[in-house]
Design an enzyme around this catalytic site. Structure first.
Site, PDB file in Angstrom:
ATOM      1  N   TYR A   1       0.808  -1.223   0.000  1.00  0.00           N
ATOM      2  CA  TYR A   1       0.000   0.000   0.000  1.00  0.00           C
ATOM      3  C   TYR A   1       0.842   1.274   0.000  1.00  0.00           C
ATOM      4  CZ  TYR A   1      -3.762  -3.225   1.081  1.00  0.00           C
ATOM      5  OH  TYR A   1      -4.653  -4.259   1.035  1.00  0.00           O
TER       6      TYR A   1
ATOM      7  N   ASN B   1     -14.091   6.163   4.107  1.00  0.00           N
ATOM      8  CA  ASN B   1     -14.494   5.146   5.085  1.00  0.00           C
ATOM      9  C   ASN B   1     -13.668   5.158   6.365  1.00  0.00           C
ATOM     10  OD1 ASN B   1     -16.570   4.260   3.445  1.00  0.00           O
ATOM     11  ND2 ASN B   1     -15.323   2.696   2.466  1.00  0.00           N
TER      12      ASN B   1
ATOM     13  N   ASP C   1      -7.032  11.001   2.657  1.00  0.00           N
ATOM     14  CA  ASP C   1      -7.198  11.277   1.236  1.00  0.00           C
ATOM     15  C   ASP C   1      -8.648  11.630   0.945  1.00  0.00           C
ATOM     16  OD1 ASP C   1      -8.495   8.486  -0.156  1.00  0.00           O
ATOM     17  OD2 ASP C   1      -7.516   8.243   1.788  1.00  0.00           O
TER      18      ASP C   1
ATOM     19  N   PHE D   1      -6.090  -1.173   9.157  1.00  0.00           N
ATOM     20  CA  PHE D   1      -6.596  -1.000   7.807  1.00  0.00           C
ATOM     21  C   PHE D   1      -7.632   0.123   7.827  1.00  0.00           C
ATOM     22  CE2 PHE D   1      -4.493  -5.014   7.436  1.00  0.00           C
ATOM     23  CZ  PHE D   1      -3.846  -4.892   6.214  1.00  0.00           C
TER      24      PHE D   1
ATOM     25  N   HIS E   1      -4.541   6.182  -1.255  1.00  0.00           N
ATOM     26  CA  HIS E   1      -5.210   6.005   0.035  1.00  0.00           C
ATOM     27  C   HIS E   1      -4.262   6.217   1.215  1.00  0.00           C
ATOM     28  CE1 HIS E   1      -9.229   5.158   1.137  1.00  0.00           C
ATOM     29  NE2 HIS E   1      -9.152   3.871   1.397  1.00  0.00           N
TER      30      HIS E   1
ATOM     31  N   ASN F   1     -10.649   1.018   6.863  1.00  0.00           N
ATOM     32  CA  ASN F   1     -12.057   1.024   7.267  1.00  0.00           C
ATOM     33  C   ASN F   1     -12.294   0.787   8.750  1.00  0.00           C
ATOM     34  OD1 ASN F   1     -12.434   1.437   4.561  1.00  0.00           O
ATOM     35  ND2 ASN F   1     -13.415  -0.526   4.170  1.00  0.00           N
TER      36      ASN F   1
END
Length: 186
Positions: free
Chosen positions: A14, A112, A91, A64, A19, A66
């Site tokens: 990632y 989220n 973001d 993570f 994100h 969410n």
């Protein structure tokens, strides 16, 4: 003391994605102030920097995106903070590329991670610094878009934006939300 939370996803795959700009902003801020190596705490990584006499705890949630609130809430409770002492950096694909927007409250706007922080803290009056990653093209998969890397042509603008976002955080820490919003929300 204030808590600055950079939202993103942990792990090598990632790094450098749209994100993860929240992580990137905190990384820039920690380097700027020669922070010590982050330590595992509150379901994330935590370090501390001093800005203008103000102590800032920098938190990278490793839950993570969410589930970011599962990291923020324990830190918020441990340090006995008020909502105005928290700043979430995330973001936003609703903002043009490299545009910054500082706000004191509001909806999650489709982000989220921010939605989870708002839900876990029980209020939408959580200051947030949104970093524009540009909109996905018409009909594109939003999840795939936010997890994609920036195009080569976008990187110079994003590098400047990330440095500027770190400056916004410094101003917020020293001068407060309203002053900083007036300075940067052009």
């Amino acid at each position: 003391m204030k808590l600055v939370v950079g939202l993103g996803n942990p792990g090598k795959k990632y790094e450098g994605t749209r994100h993860n700009v929240g992580f990137d902003v905190l990384e820039t801020l920690s380097k700027r102030h020669a922070a010590s190596q982050p330590k595992a705490k509150f379901n994330g990584q935590l370090t501390e920097v001093g800005v203008g006499g103000e102590k800032l705890m920098l938190l990278w949630p490793h839950t993570f995106m969410n589930k970011s609130g599962n990291s923020v809430r324990p830190a918020f409770d441990f340090y006995k903070l008020t909502l105005e002492d928290v700043l979430v950096v995330c973001d936003d694909f609703n903002l043009p590329l490299a545009k910054l927007r500082l706000k004191g409250k509001g909806s999650a706007g489709g982000q989220n991670g921010l939605a989870d922080v708002i839900q876990k803290l029980g209020s939408d009056e959580v200051p947030r610094l949104r970093v524009g990653i540009g909109p996905p093209r018409e009909g594109a998969d939003v999840a795939g878009y936010v997890l994609s890397s920036f195009a080569k042509a976008e990187k110079p603008d994003m590098d400047v934006c990330i440095e500027r976002a770190a400056s916004v955080i410094e101003d917020w820490a020293v001068s407060g939300l309203v002053h900083t919003m007036n300075q940067y929300n052009g």
